[in-house]
Design a protein around this motif. Structure first.
Motif, PDB file in Angstrom:
ATOM      1  N   PHE A 112      -0.438  -8.517  -6.154  1.00  0.00           N
ATOM      2  CA  PHE A 112      -1.516  -7.679  -5.631  1.00  0.00           C
ATOM      3  C   PHE A 112      -1.847  -6.595  -6.653  1.00  0.00           C
ATOM      4  O   PHE A 112      -0.969  -5.852  -7.087  1.00  0.00           O
ATOM      5  N   GLU A 113      -3.102  -6.541  -7.069  1.00  0.00           N
ATOM      6  CA  GLU A 113      -3.570  -5.510  -8.002  1.00  0.00           C
ATOM      7  C   GLU A 113      -4.786  -4.821  -7.386  1.00  0.00           C
ATOM      8  O   GLU A 113      -5.683  -5.481  -6.852  1.00  0.00           O
ATOM      9  N   TYR A 114      -4.804  -3.480  -7.498  1.00  0.00           N
ATOM     10  CA  TYR A 114      -5.895  -2.720  -6.900  1.00  0.00           C
ATOM     11  C   TYR A 114      -6.076  -1.433  -7.699  1.00  0.00           C
ATOM     12  O   TYR A 114      -5.111  -0.699  -7.936  1.00  0.00           O
ATOM     13  N   ALA A 115      -7.280  -1.167  -8.131  1.00  0.00           N
ATOM     14  CA  ALA A 115      -7.531  -0.028  -9.016  1.00  0.00           C
ATOM     15  C   ALA A 115      -7.613   1.295  -8.272  1.00  0.00           C
ATOM     16  O   ALA A 115      -7.235   2.347  -8.800  1.00  0.00           O
ATOM     17  N   GLU A 116      -8.129   1.275  -7.031  1.00  0.00           N
ATOM     18  CA  GLU A 116      -8.305   2.518  -6.279  1.00  0.00           C
ATOM     19  C   GLU A 116      -6.994   2.922  -5.591  1.00  0.00           C
ATOM     20  O   GLU A 116      -6.136   2.079  -5.312  1.00  0.00           O
ATOM     21  N   PRO A 117      -6.813   4.197  -5.293  1.00  0.00           N
ATOM     22  CA  PRO A 117      -5.570   4.665  -4.666  1.00  0.00           C
ATOM     23  C   PRO A 117      -5.382   4.110  -3.255  1.00  0.00           C
ATOM     24  O   PRO A 117      -6.347   3.814  -2.546  1.00  0.00           O
ATOM     25  N   LEU A 118      -4.128   3.987  -2.863  1.00  0.00           N
ATOM     26  CA  LEU A 118      -3.775   3.604  -1.503  1.00  0.00           C
ATOM     27  C   LEU A 118      -3.375   4.844  -0.714  1.00  0.00           C
ATOM     28  O   LEU A 118      -2.937   5.846  -1.288  1.00  0.00           O
ATOM     29  N   HIS A 119      -3.514   4.765   0.600  1.00  0.00           N
ATOM     30  CA  HIS A 119      -3.127   5.889   1.443  1.00  0.00           C
ATOM     31  C   HIS A 119      -1.615   5.828   1.690  1.00  0.00           C
ATOM     32  O   HIS A 119      -1.096   4.784   2.118  1.00  0.00           O
ATOM     33  N   PRO A 120      -0.873   6.907   1.413  1.00  0.00           N
ATOM     34  CA  PRO A 120       0.593   6.853   1.533  1.00  0.00           C
ATOM     35  C   PRO A 120       1.075   6.499   2.932  1.00  0.00           C
ATOM     36  O   PRO A 120       2.033   5.724   3.081  1.00  0.00           O
ATOM     37  N   LYS A 121       0.439   7.044   3.966  1.00  0.00           N
ATOM     38  CA  LYS A 121       0.889   6.757   5.337  1.00  0.00           C
ATOM     39  C   LYS A 121       0.633   5.293   5.685  1.00  0.00           C
ATOM     40  O   LYS A 121       1.499   4.616   6.256  1.00  0.00           O
ATOM     41  N   LEU A 122      -0.532   4.770   5.336  1.00  0.00           N
ATOM     42  CA  LEU A 122      -0.838   3.376   5.638  1.00  0.00           C
ATOM     43  C   LEU A 122       0.088   2.432   4.866  1.00  0.00           C
ATOM     44  O   LEU A 122       0.533   1.404   5.402  1.00  0.00           O
ATOM     45  N   LEU A 163       9.730 -11.287   4.212  1.00  0.00           N
ATOM     46  CA  LEU A 163       9.422 -10.565   2.975  1.00  0.00           C
ATOM     47  C   LEU A 163      10.646  -9.752   2.575  1.00  0.00           C
ATOM     48  O   LEU A 163      10.931  -8.711   3.147  1.00  0.00           O
ATOM     49  N   PHE A 164      11.376 -10.238   1.555  1.00  0.00           N
ATOM     50  CA  PHE A 164      12.648  -9.634   1.179  1.00  0.00           C
ATOM     51  C   PHE A 164      12.524  -8.595   0.067  1.00  0.00           C
ATOM     52  O   PHE A 164      13.393  -7.754  -0.097  1.00  0.00           O
ATOM     53  N   ARG A 165      11.465  -8.658  -0.725  1.00  0.00           N
ATOM     54  CA  ARG A 165      11.401  -7.812  -1.916  1.00  0.00           C
ATOM     55  C   ARG A 165       9.964  -7.412  -2.205  1.00  0.00           C
ATOM     56  O   ARG A 165       9.034  -8.207  -2.058  1.00  0.00           O
ATOM     57  N   ALA A 166       9.779  -6.165  -2.616  1.00  0.00           N
ATOM     58  CA  ALA A 166       8.498  -5.680  -3.133  1.00  0.00           C
ATOM     59  C   ALA A 166       8.809  -4.804  -4.324  1.00  0.00           C
ATOM     60  O   ALA A 166       9.723  -3.974  -4.271  1.00  0.00           O
ATOM     61  N   LYS A 167       8.066  -4.974  -5.413  1.00  0.00           N
ATOM     62  CA  LYS A 167       8.350  -4.208  -6.629  1.00  0.00           C
ATOM     63  C   LYS A 167       7.071  -4.074  -7.435  1.00  0.00           C
ATOM     64  O   LYS A 167       6.134  -4.875  -7.302  1.00  0.00           O
ATOM     65  N   GLY A 168       7.054  -3.049  -8.269  1.00  0.00           N
ATOM     66  CA  GLY A 168       5.886  -2.821  -9.104  1.00  0.00           C
ATOM     67  C   GLY A 168       5.463  -1.367  -9.056  1.00  0.00           C
ATOM     68  O   GLY A 168       6.303  -0.458  -8.987  1.00  0.00           O
ATOM     69  N   PHE A 169       4.143  -1.116  -9.075  1.00  0.00           N
ATOM     70  CA  PHE A 169       3.606   0.234  -9.131  1.00  0.00           C
ATOM     71  C   PHE A 169       2.583   0.431  -8.022  1.00  0.00           C
ATOM     72  O   PHE A 169       1.800  -0.468  -7.721  1.00  0.00           O
ATOM     73  N   VAL A 170       2.604   1.626  -7.427  1.00  0.00           N
ATOM     74  CA  VAL A 170       1.666   1.963  -6.349  1.00  0.00           C
ATOM     75  C   VAL A 170       0.957   3.262  -6.715  1.00  0.00           C
ATOM     76  O   VAL A 170       1.611   4.276  -6.983  1.00  0.00           O
ATOM     77  N   ARG A 171      -0.368   3.218  -6.714  1.00  0.00           N
ATOM     78  CA  ARG A 171      -1.162   4.401  -7.029  1.00  0.00           C
ATOM     79  C   ARG A 171      -1.639   5.056  -5.739  1.00  0.00           C
ATOM     80  O   ARG A 171      -2.285   4.420  -4.905  1.00  0.00           O
ATOM     81  N   PHE A 172      -1.289   6.339  -5.571  1.00  0.00           N
ATOM     82  CA  PHE A 172      -1.759   7.145  -4.458  1.00  0.00           C
ATOM     83  C   PHE A 172      -2.698   8.221  -5.003  1.00  0.00           C
ATOM     84  O   PHE A 172      -2.698   8.504  -6.208  1.00  0.00           O
ATOM     85  N   PRO A 173      -3.502   8.862  -4.165  1.00  0.00           N
ATOM     86  CA  PRO A 173      -4.414   9.900  -4.666  1.00  0.00           C
ATOM     87  C   PRO A 173      -3.708  11.051  -5.369  1.00  0.00           C
ATOM     88  O   PRO A 173      -4.276  11.681  -6.265  1.00  0.00           O
ATOM     89  N   ASP A 182       0.017   7.774 -14.511  1.00  0.00           N
ATOM     90  CA  ASP A 182      -1.052   7.168 -13.715  1.00  0.00           C
ATOM     91  C   ASP A 182      -1.304   5.720 -14.131  1.00  0.00           C
ATOM     92  O   ASP A 182      -1.368   5.394 -15.327  1.00  0.00           O
ATOM     93  N   ALA A 183      -1.430   4.847 -13.143  1.00  0.00           N
ATOM     94  CA  ALA A 183      -1.674   3.421 -13.382  1.00  0.00           C
ATOM     95  C   ALA A 183      -2.228   2.824 -12.107  1.00  0.00           C
ATOM     96  O   ALA A 183      -2.023   3.368 -11.013  1.00  0.00           O
ATOM     97  N   PRO A 184      -2.943   1.708 -12.193  1.00  0.00           N
ATOM     98  CA  PRO A 184      -3.411   1.041 -10.966  1.00  0.00           C
ATOM     99  C   PRO A 184      -2.246   0.425 -10.205  1.00  0.00           C
ATOM    100  O   PRO A 184      -1.159   0.215 -10.751  1.00  0.00           O
ATOM    101  N   THR A 185      -2.475   0.141  -8.945  1.00  0.00           N
ATOM    102  CA  THR A 185      -1.461  -0.523  -8.134  1.00  0.00           C
ATOM    103  C   THR A 185      -1.262  -1.954  -8.629  1.00  0.00           C
ATOM    104  O   THR A 185      -2.221  -2.711  -8.775  1.00  0.00           O
ATOM    105  N   GLN A 186      -0.018  -2.305  -8.896  1.00  0.00           N
ATOM    106  CA  GLN A 186       0.355  -3.651  -9.346  1.00  0.00           C
ATOM    107  C   GLN A 186       1.659  -4.014  -8.647  1.00  0.00           C
ATOM    108  O   GLN A 186       2.709  -3.457  -8.965  1.00  0.00           O
ATOM    109  N   LEU A 187       1.607  -4.923  -7.711  1.00  0.00           N
ATOM    110  CA  LEU A 187       2.771  -5.250  -6.901  1.00  0.00           C
ATOM    111  C   LEU A 187       3.066  -6.744  -6.920  1.00  0.00           C
ATOM    112  O   LEU A 187       2.151  -7.563  -7.017  1.00  0.00           O
ATOM    113  N   VAL A 188       4.358  -7.054  -6.808  1.00  0.00           N
ATOM    114  CA  VAL A 188       4.802  -8.424  -6.582  1.00  0.00           C
ATOM    115  C   VAL A 188       5.635  -8.417  -5.310  1.00  0.00           C
ATOM    116  O   VAL A 188       6.572  -7.626  -5.173  1.00  0.00           O
ATOM    117  N   LEU A 189       5.267  -9.286  -4.366  1.00  0.00           N
ATOM    118  CA  LEU A 189       5.989  -9.432  -3.107  1.00  0.00           C
ATOM    119  C   LEU A 189       6.699 -10.790  -3.115  1.00  0.00           C
ATOM    120  O   LEU A 189       6.087 -11.807  -3.442  1.00  0.00           O
TER     121      LEU A 189
END
Length: 302
Positions: free
Chosen positions: A207-217, A229-239, A259-266
């Protein structure tokens, strides 16, 4: 900060078998192994005597040492100064998992990477304090499922991975360095590649996403993620900042990065890639985010 994974379970559950499997199938990952047991433990043909501060070099570039419980923090400090990617502690079958976790959390130079609890599917009724120990686990490995008619139900809320002969994919526990990459930082593309393992039977979703994600969501997503879903790793961009994410089962850790875009592997079994992607897309921050909102993330941050 080297992550430390605690491998616990009652006598005969298959911890050493699982540890040997990790050493054989972790590519170029440099693993520091701490054996907290009595007697003699065989790790890939190396007989490691349980003598405090003993250490041997394994043929794959890993280090193995044997300690008693009182010397664990000192050995972790020593291993933290080595060129390692991860440290795995194989706890004695009679050890208290809670005490082992406390030692890791308090040790300097390392970070806690989760408690993996191994359960013998055949002898499950003989395990004392099982429910209490499972309550501490971040990921439960149900071993020897080939020897029972059907996997038994376990009294826990942590994700359960059924295996035979301790054959769990190392990518579910820590970052795996492909053998041909050498001593460099893994990239996002490297995080995806665990197909070289002969036992790789898990699904992965990128999952890649350039805009920030909401921390609570996003934290709602982690809290209610699907059972497989046993594992999630990578980078998460918040505002209000970008963080590196590391999860093993129920364990969650964030580390602040540039600062970097969200890049995740699940990674998981029986997961729905489209549903997970839609869920993550729904975490987009479409309104103001306050410092109070960031506390949902910062409570798990180093």
């Amino acid at each position: 900060m080297i992550p430390v994974v605690v491998l616990a379970g009652f006598l005969g559950s298959g911890k050493t078998t699982l540890l040997n499997h990790l050493l054989r199938t972790s590519g170029g990952t440099r693993i520091g192994v701490v054996v907290n047991d009595f007697g003699r433990i065989n790790i890939d043909a190396f007989a490691v005597s349980a003598q405090v501060d003993s250490m041997v070099s394994l043929s794959n570039g890993c280090l193995c040492c044997a300690v008693d419980g009182t010397e664990l923090d000192g050995m972790l400090t020593k291993l933290a100064s080595a060129d390692l990617d991860v440290i795995v502690i194989e706890a004695s079958g009679l050890a208290e998992p809670a005490a082992m976790v406390r030692m890791v959390v308090q040790a300097p130079g390392v970070s806690y990477g989760g408690l993996i609890y191994v359960v013998d599917a055949v002898e499950i009724d003989a395990v004392p304090h099982l429910e209490r120990d499972l309550a501490l686990a971040d990921l439960v490995v149900l071993n020897k499922v080939d020897r029972v008619p059907s996997p038994p139900s376990l009294p826990c809320t942590a994700p359960v991975v059924p295996v035979t002969y301790g054959q769990i994919d190392p990518a579910l526990l820590f970052e795996v360095r492909p053998p041909d990459l050498g001593p460099r930082q893994l990239s996002f593309d490297d995080l995806e590649d665990h197909s070289t393992h002969a036992h790789a039977r898990y699904d992965s979703v990128s999952f890649e996403y350039a805009e920030p994600l909401h921390p609570k969501l996003f934290m709602d997503f982690l809290s209610a993620r699907p059972e497989g879903l046993f594992r999630a790793k990578g980078f998460v961009r918040f505002p209000l900042g970008t963080f590196m994410l590391h999860t093993v089962g129920a364990y969650v850790s964030f580390t602040a990065v540039d600062d970097a875009p969200t890049q995740l592997v699940l990674i998981g079994a029986g997961i729905d890639p489209e549903a997970l992607t839609d869920w993550l897309m729904a975490c987009a921050a479409d309104g103001p985010v306050t410092e109070q909102d960031m506390l949902w993330v910062l409570r798990y941050a180093r």
